[in-house]
Design a protein around this motif. Structure first.
Motif, PDB file in Angstrom:
ATOM      1  N   THR A 241       0.811  -1.223   0.000  1.00 51.83           N
ATOM      2  CA  THR A 241       0.000   0.000   0.000  1.00 51.83           C
ATOM      3  C   THR A 241       0.844   1.273   0.000  1.00 51.83           C
ATOM      4  N   LEU A 242       2.150   1.146   0.228  1.00 50.89           N
ATOM      5  CA  LEU A 242       3.021   2.307   0.059  1.00 50.89           C
ATOM      6  C   LEU A 242       2.857   2.893  -1.344  1.00 50.89           C
ATOM      7  N   PHE A 243       2.577   2.006  -2.305  1.00 53.68           N
ATOM      8  CA  PHE A 243       2.491   2.409  -3.708  1.00 53.68           C
ATOM      9  C   PHE A 243       1.050   2.465  -4.209  1.00 53.68           C
ATOM     10  N   THR A 244       0.206   1.503  -3.773  1.00 48.48           N
ATOM     11  CA  THR A 244      -1.170   1.477  -4.267  1.00 48.48           C
ATOM     12  C   THR A 244      -2.011   2.605  -3.672  1.00 48.48           C
ATOM     13  N   LEU A 245      -1.791   2.925  -2.392  1.00 50.72           N
ATOM     14  CA  LEU A 245      -2.602   3.970  -1.750  1.00 50.72           C
ATOM     15  C   LEU A 245      -2.433   5.325  -2.436  1.00 50.72           C
ATOM     16  N   PRO A 246      -1.193   5.784  -2.688  1.00 48.85           N
ATOM     17  CA  PRO A 246      -1.057   7.080  -3.383  1.00 48.85           C
ATOM     18  C   PRO A 246      -1.691   7.069  -4.775  1.00 48.85           C
ATOM     19  N   LEU A 247      -1.583   5.956  -5.497  1.00 47.83           N
ATOM     20  CA  LEU A 247      -2.146   5.893  -6.848  1.00 47.83           C
ATOM     21  C   LEU A 247      -3.670   5.985  -6.821  1.00 47.83           C
ATOM     22  N   ILE A 248      -4.294   5.192  -5.948  1.00 48.61           N
ATOM     23  CA  ILE A 248      -5.761   5.181  -5.881  1.00 48.61           C
ATOM     24  C   ILE A 248      -6.289   6.511  -5.352  1.00 48.61           C
ATOM     25  N   MET A 249      -5.659   7.027  -4.297  1.00 46.56           N
ATOM     26  CA  MET A 249      -6.140   8.280  -3.710  1.00 46.56           C
ATOM     27  C   MET A 249      -5.893   9.473  -4.629  1.00 46.56           C
TER      28      MET A 249
ATOM     29  N   ILE B 112      -9.249  19.956  -2.648  1.00 41.58           N
ATOM     30  CA  ILE B 112      -8.358  19.014  -1.980  1.00 41.58           C
ATOM     31  C   ILE B 112      -7.504  18.309  -3.033  1.00 41.58           C
ATOM     32  N   HIS B 113      -6.205  18.371  -2.858  1.00 40.96           N
ATOM     33  CA  HIS B 113      -5.285  17.717  -3.788  1.00 40.96           C
ATOM     34  C   HIS B 113      -4.321  16.838  -3.007  1.00 40.96           C
ATOM     35  N   LEU B 114      -3.816  15.797  -3.651  1.00 43.55           N
ATOM     36  CA  LEU B 114      -2.932  14.856  -2.976  1.00 43.55           C
ATOM     37  C   LEU B 114      -1.492  15.024  -3.453  1.00 43.55           C
ATOM     38  N   PRO B 115      -0.583  15.440  -2.556  1.00 46.04           N
ATOM     39  CA  PRO B 115       0.840  15.486  -2.905  1.00 46.04           C
ATOM     40  C   PRO B 115       1.439  14.083  -2.805  1.00 46.04           C
ATOM     41  N   VAL B 116       1.451  13.371  -3.916  1.00 45.48           N
ATOM     42  CA  VAL B 116       1.828  11.955  -3.917  1.00 45.48           C
ATOM     43  C   VAL B 116       3.233  11.740  -3.360  1.00 45.48           C
ATOM     44  N   GLY B 117       4.184  12.576  -3.781  1.00 48.57           N
ATOM     45  CA  GLY B 117       5.561  12.414  -3.329  1.00 48.57           C
ATOM     46  C   GLY B 117       5.689  12.531  -1.817  1.00 48.57           C
ATOM     47  N   LYS B 118       5.034  13.533  -1.228  1.00 44.80           N
ATOM     48  CA  LYS B 118       5.099  13.735   0.221  1.00 44.80           C
ATOM     49  C   LYS B 118       4.433  12.577   0.964  1.00 44.80           C
ATOM     50  N   LEU B 119       3.337  12.054   0.395  1.00 41.71           N
ATOM     51  CA  LEU B 119       2.668  10.915   1.020  1.00 41.71           C
ATOM     52  C   LEU B 119       3.579   9.693   1.025  1.00 41.71           C
ATOM     53  N   LEU B 120       4.259   9.448  -0.078  1.00 41.50           N
ATOM     54  CA  LEU B 120       5.160   8.306  -0.168  1.00 41.50           C
ATOM     55  C   LEU B 120       6.288   8.423   0.857  1.00 41.50           C
ATOM     56  N   ILE B 121       6.869   9.616   0.961  1.00 41.48           N
ATOM     57  CA  ILE B 121       7.960   9.830   1.931  1.00 41.48           C
ATOM     58  C   ILE B 121       7.444   9.642   3.357  1.00 41.48           C
TER      59      ILE B 121
ATOM     60  N   ILE C 180      -6.088   7.953   9.526  1.00 43.20           N
ATOM     61  CA  ILE C 180      -6.186   9.193  10.299  1.00 43.20           C
ATOM     62  C   ILE C 180      -4.921  10.028  10.128  1.00 43.20           C
ATOM     63  N   THR C 181      -3.772   9.361  10.139  1.00 45.14           N
ATOM     64  CA  THR C 181      -2.497  10.065   9.977  1.00 45.14           C
ATOM     65  C   THR C 181      -2.426  10.783   8.641  1.00 45.14           C
ATOM     66  N   ILE C 182      -2.807  10.092   7.572  1.00 44.60           N
ATOM     67  CA  ILE C 182      -2.762  10.689   6.232  1.00 44.60           C
ATOM     68  C   ILE C 182      -3.738  11.858   6.136  1.00 44.60           C
ATOM     69  N   ALA C 183      -4.922  11.700   6.731  1.00 41.55           N
ATOM     70  CA  ALA C 183      -5.930  12.766   6.675  1.00 41.55           C
ATOM     71  C   ALA C 183      -5.465  14.014   7.420  1.00 41.55           C
ATOM     72  N   CYS C 184      -4.844  13.830   8.586  1.00 40.02           N
ATOM     73  CA  CYS C 184      -4.491  14.959   9.448  1.00 40.02           C
ATOM     74  C   CYS C 184      -3.118  15.547   9.151  1.00 40.02           C
ATOM     75  N   SER C 185      -2.266  14.784   8.481  1.00 34.53           N
ATOM     76  CA  SER C 185      -0.888  15.224   8.283  1.00 34.53           C
ATOM     77  C   SER C 185      -0.804  16.544   7.524  1.00 34.53           C
ATOM     78  N   PRO C 186      -0.020  17.503   8.029  1.00 35.90           N
ATOM     79  CA  PRO C 186       0.177  18.767   7.301  1.00 35.90           C
ATOM     80  C   PRO C 186       0.921  18.578   5.990  1.00 35.90           C
ATOM     81  N   LEU C 187       1.557  17.419   5.824  1.00 29.14           N
ATOM     82  CA  LEU C 187       2.259  17.137   4.574  1.00 29.14           C
ATOM     83  C   LEU C 187       1.336  16.596   3.492  1.00 29.14           C
ATOM     84  N   VAL C 188       0.161  16.097   3.905  1.00 28.83           N
ATOM     85  CA  VAL C 188      -0.728  15.441   2.931  1.00 28.83           C
ATOM     86  C   VAL C 188      -2.051  16.218   2.833  1.00 28.83           C
TER      87      VAL C 188
END
Length: 286
Positions: free
Chosen positions: A110-118, A131-140, A246-254
């Motif tokens: 899911t390190l790879f599938t989650l960013p792609l699907i989201m 709302i936009h998804l910064p894929v690179g920051k999410l992966l890191i 919850i972490t991904i939703a709340c993270s200031p990076l994502v």
């Protein structure tokens, strides 16, 4: 209080604790019994997001939910596993080795599938609420919060198994109270929003749990897996990593949006109720 300062250490500790339970034999299980592992991963990685998207597009009451909630629902569906599923598998007398293997594999995949699907979900649904998804920051972020602690725990267990067991025994007692604290803080901060939308959102999350557990049972039946393997797939496919969502939703990076985390909070509550009932039913059948 910003929930991110609570959920970040909780997720890190949960992933570290998962690493403490991993052994090389857990990965050899992929070669020794590929069928249940493959079936479980198909359910977790592919079918769960499809089930969630089907509920969003086909159920009439989903139209009452805001785009932020829809993003949150998909985020839950893209976050399979979690160390708690290993405990539930043990309580249900399932195949704990299979549970650990599926949790470890799904956490990596899911390190790879989650960013792609989201990224696909937010490209459509997220546009309406900016709302936009910064894929690179999410992966890191996922590498730092998941891969690193899992790897550290795995290495400790590999070379200092006695110490790993002692640490694991402490952490498994901390995890549940920490999650309860997180849910309580979220409820207090977003009480009005949760109460207002609990009927439709609670129904949606319950349907997702029931559909995913049914999916696990159906896949196991079609593959003619053993009873222990079937019970494990029901739990592994039905139980999501709410802390990760919850972490991904709340993270200031994502996403940096606590409203997106509300479906995960409600899911965590309903998930434990449904799966505890399932464990109880399996024990009555013994």
């Amino acid at each position: 209080m910003n929930a991110i300062f609570i959920v970040l250490p909780i997720l890190t500790l949960l992933m570290f604790d998962l690493g403490l339970t991993l052994r090389p034999a857990d990965f050899r299980l992929i070669a020794e019994r590929p069928k249940p592992v493959l079936i479980g991963l198909i359910g977790q990685i592919i079918l769960l997001p499809l089930i969630a998207w089907g509920l969003i597009t086909l159920t009439p009451f989903s139209a009452q939910l805001s785009p932020l909630f829809l993003i949150g629902i998909m985020l839950v569906a893209c976050s399979p596993g979690g160390s708690s599923s290993n405990v539930f598998s043990m309580l249900a007398k399932g195949d704990v080795a299979l549970s650990v293997t599926l949790t470890a594999c799904s956490s990596i995949i899911t390190l790879f599938t989650l960013p792609l699907i989201m990224a696909w979900v937010t490209a459509g649904v997220g546009e309406t609420v900016n709302i936009h998804l910064p894929v690179g920051k999410l992966l890191i972020q996922n590498i730092v919060l998941m891969v690193v602690p899992i790897s550290i725990g795995f290495v400790i267990n590999l070379y200092r198994s006695a110490a790993a067991e002692k640490i694991h025994n402490v952490l498994k007692r901390i995890a549940m109270p920490a999650l309860v604290l997180l849910v309580t803080i979220f409820f207090v901060q977003h009480k009005q929003t949760i109460v207002t939308h609990f009927a439709s959102l609670g129904l949606m999350m319950t349907l997702l749990i029931l559909a995913s557990t049914a999916c696990g049972a159906g896949l196991a039946w079609l593959a003619r897996l053993s009873g222990r393997e079937r019970r494990t797939l029901v739990i592994e496919i039905g139980m999501q990593n709410a802390a990760q969502a919850i972490t991904i939703a709340c993270s200031p990076l994502v996403f940096n949006n606590e409203v997106i985390a509300i479906p995960a909070i409600i899911y965590a509550l309903m998930m434990n109720l449904v799966l505890l009932a399932y464990v109880g039913i399996t024990k009555l059948k013994k």
